[in-house]
Motif scaffolding. Sequence first.
Motif, PDB file in Angstrom:
ATOM      1  N   SER A   1     -13.899  -3.852  -1.535  1.00 39.82           N
ATOM      2  CA  SER A   1     -12.875  -2.808  -1.494  1.00 39.82           C
ATOM      3  C   SER A   1     -11.610  -3.363  -0.860  1.00 39.82           C
ATOM      4  N   ILE A   2     -10.515  -2.662  -1.089  1.00 39.12           N
ATOM      5  CA  ILE A   2      -9.248  -3.052  -0.479  1.00 39.12           C
ATOM      6  C   ILE A   2      -8.635  -1.800   0.134  1.00 39.12           C
ATOM      7  N   PHE A   3      -8.286  -1.859   1.427  1.00 38.35           N
ATOM      8  CA  PHE A   3      -7.810  -0.696   2.176  1.00 38.35           C
ATOM      9  C   PHE A   3      -8.752   0.492   1.998  1.00 38.35           C
ATOM     10  N   GLY A   4     -10.051   0.219   1.935  1.00 42.19           N
ATOM     11  CA  GLY A   4     -11.038   1.293   1.827  1.00 42.19           C
ATOM     12  C   GLY A   4     -11.225   1.846   0.419  1.00 42.19           C
ATOM     13  N   VAL A   5     -10.386   1.399  -0.536  1.00 39.62           N
ATOM     14  CA  VAL A   5     -10.540   1.875  -1.922  1.00 39.62           C
ATOM     15  C   VAL A   5     -11.400   0.846  -2.669  1.00 39.62           C
ATOM     16  N   PRO A   6     -12.466   1.275  -3.350  1.00 40.31           N
ATOM     17  CA  PRO A   6     -13.279   0.318  -4.106  1.00 40.31           C
ATOM     18  C   PRO A   6     -12.416  -0.465  -5.098  1.00 40.31           C
ATOM     19  N   MET A   7     -12.708  -1.759  -5.256  1.00 36.49           N
ATOM     20  CA  MET A   7     -11.888  -2.623  -6.118  1.00 36.49           C
ATOM     21  C   MET A   7     -11.772  -2.092  -7.543  1.00 36.49           C
ATOM     22  N   LYS A   8     -12.850  -1.447  -8.022  1.00 38.72           N
ATOM     23  CA  LYS A   8     -12.811  -0.926  -9.392  1.00 38.72           C
ATOM     24  C   LYS A   8     -11.636   0.043  -9.558  1.00 38.72           C
ATOM     25  N   GLN A   9     -11.591   1.069  -8.694  1.00 37.34           N
ATOM     26  CA  GLN A   9     -10.514   2.056  -8.785  1.00 37.34           C
ATOM     27  C   GLN A   9      -9.164   1.426  -8.441  1.00 37.34           C
ATOM     28  N   ALA A  10      -9.167   0.579  -7.389  1.00 37.30           N
ATOM     29  CA  ALA A  10      -7.907  -0.022  -6.932  1.00 37.30           C
ATOM     30  C   ALA A  10      -7.274  -0.847  -8.055  1.00 37.30           C
ATOM     31  N   SER A  11      -8.098  -1.660  -8.769  1.00 37.91           N
ATOM     32  CA  SER A  11      -7.520  -2.516  -9.805  1.00 37.91           C
ATOM     33  C   SER A  11      -7.017  -1.678 -10.971  1.00 37.91           C
ATOM     34  N   LEU A  12      -7.762  -0.628 -11.334  1.00 36.76           N
ATOM     35  CA  LEU A  12      -7.336   0.198 -12.472  1.00 36.76           C
ATOM     36  C   LEU A  12      -6.037   0.945 -12.162  1.00 36.76           C
ATOM     37  N   ILE A  13      -5.956   1.491 -10.932  1.00 36.47           N
ATOM     38  CA  ILE A  13      -4.754   2.257 -10.568  1.00 36.47           C
ATOM     39  C   ILE A  13      -3.543   1.315 -10.477  1.00 36.47           C
ATOM     40  N   THR A  14      -3.745   0.134  -9.866  1.00 36.76           N
ATOM     41  CA  THR A  14      -2.627  -0.814  -9.768  1.00 36.76           C
ATOM     42  C   THR A  14      -2.158  -1.237 -11.147  1.00 36.76           C
ATOM     43  N   LEU A  15      -3.094  -1.493 -12.055  1.00 38.04           N
ATOM     44  CA  LEU A  15      -2.707  -1.900 -13.412  1.00 38.04           C
ATOM     45  C   LEU A  15      -1.890  -0.801 -14.090  1.00 38.04           C
ATOM     46  N   THR A  16      -2.291   0.463 -13.858  1.00 38.26           N
ATOM     47  CA  THR A  16      -1.553   1.586 -14.458  1.00 38.26           C
ATOM     48  C   THR A  16      -0.083   1.535 -14.052  1.00 38.26           C
ATOM     49  N   PHE A  17       0.178   1.347 -12.742  1.00 36.16           N
ATOM     50  CA  PHE A  17       1.578   1.362 -12.283  1.00 36.16           C
ATOM     51  C   PHE A  17       2.297   0.068 -12.653  1.00 36.16           C
ATOM     52  N   GLN A  18       1.585  -1.046 -12.569  1.00 34.48           N
ATOM     53  CA  GLN A  18       2.206  -2.326 -12.934  1.00 34.48           C
ATOM     54  C   GLN A  18       2.646  -2.300 -14.396  1.00 34.48           C
ATOM     55  N   ASN A  19       1.757  -1.790 -15.259  1.00 34.82           N
ATOM     56  CA  ASN A  19       2.058  -1.772 -16.687  1.00 34.82           C
ATOM     57  C   ASN A  19       3.200  -0.805 -17.012  1.00 34.82           C
ATOM     58  N   SER A  20       3.283   0.300 -16.244  1.00 32.86           N
ATOM     59  CA  SER A  20       4.404   1.228 -16.439  1.00 32.86           C
ATOM     60  C   SER A  20       5.707   0.507 -16.133  1.00 32.86           C
ATOM     61  N   ALA A  21       5.728  -0.243 -15.025  1.00 28.60           N
ATOM     62  CA  ALA A  21       6.941  -0.971 -14.643  1.00 28.60           C
ATOM     63  C   ALA A  21       7.276  -2.017 -15.700  1.00 28.60           C
ATOM     64  N   LEU A  22       6.248  -2.681 -16.227  1.00 33.90           N
ATOM     65  CA  LEU A  22       6.485  -3.712 -17.250  1.00 33.90           C
ATOM     66  C   LEU A  22       7.131  -3.111 -18.493  1.00 33.90           C
TER      67      LEU A  22
END
Length: 405
Positions: free
Chosen positions: A6-27
Amino acid sequence: AAGGPSIFGVPMKQASLITLTFQNSALILIMHYSRIMAPPGDHRYFASTAVFLNEIIKLAICLTFAVYETSRSLAPQTPATVIFEQIYRSVFSGDGWKLAIPGILYALENTLQYVALSNLDAVHFQILYQLKIITTALFSVALLGRGLGVRRWLSLVVLTLGVSVVSLPSSNANDLAMDIHDFSDHFFPRSMHELGQFAGGVSDVARELTKRGLDSLDGLGSQLTRRSASYEGIKEDLDTGFEMNYSVGLTAVLVSALVSGLSGVYFEKVLKDSASSVSVWTRNIQMSFYSLLPAFFIGVIVNDGDEIAKHGFFDGYNSIVWLAIVFQAVGGILTSLCINYADNIAKNFATSISIIVSFVFSMFVFGFSVNLSFVLGTALVLLSTYMYSIPERKRGRPPPISIAS
Ligand code: C5P
């Protein structure tokens, strides 16, 4: 999964999916911005150099993480040489060669995307590229043995439709009929009348052909290509002065969608099949090796070599081009994390939702207005996400008390 990384208490599965969502929006926003901006000078940057630099940046980031990870697993004062030796050994031993397949496929996919986007307007591209949702599911079933029930298949079809509807060109009238009309305009000749003319034209050409023999085949080809060039494409041609070839763009985006499914699922297979746990950073470094070689020798040297020699490697670059390349590299790494901690199908949900997020941002940044197709498409995407995420119903009722024996 509880207890997993996990990262900052968020499981990596959710953390990676949520980060990808915002990263891809910015892209998406950066890409849009880079397209509406005038290109610097009279040359567009070479796609092959962008693909190559993308790989270099990814490799640098993954090496950094691999060094960090390896140094943490060793004693605190381990010399750098030992750390690099360990990484070297993990990269060049074992089943690293398996990464050749997704590596080469990703390089192909990335190049095809540039070909598609240079020959097709963004709307066509965005809609057709969504076919990767279906190809990914098909390859997940075929190569990973995933079982998808009827409900999940249905949700994937709804997702594909939803993202496509969101990507439809916005019309001033909040009127779905208008959108459907626009949509069919993009794909089919403007009217039945024109269709008749078109068929007439084809039979004329065919008659000519039989009269004159096969040397007019070239003429038929270019006439058909010109016919199928969409209105949008012609308009963009006039705007940018770059020639677009609709059939090349169409082929590129369709093959790209197919390759996207295959490369992603193959990468997932290598990550999850191996008995020894090789880290995702090492897997990425291994894959870089196989992506860099074709990206450099086939892309930069063979494809664009002559032109690059004339104009220079960085011809047409500006800060936005650089930003897009760096964002794409970060996106590639986030994608690999999503594939590692979740799976390819979940990754496609994340990028689909990002299209909606980027639209919402575009309303503020570029003054887009909400239209019915956006609302309808968003509803479909959210519905499909819900449909996909509710757990599969087990056959028969589960026992009321957990397994005792
Ligand atoms: O559209 P799709 O999800 O197939 O795009 C995946 C992107 O992520 C590609 O640009 C690919 O190069 C990148 N990627 C990567 N490293 C991985 C997996 C994907 O750079 N391990």
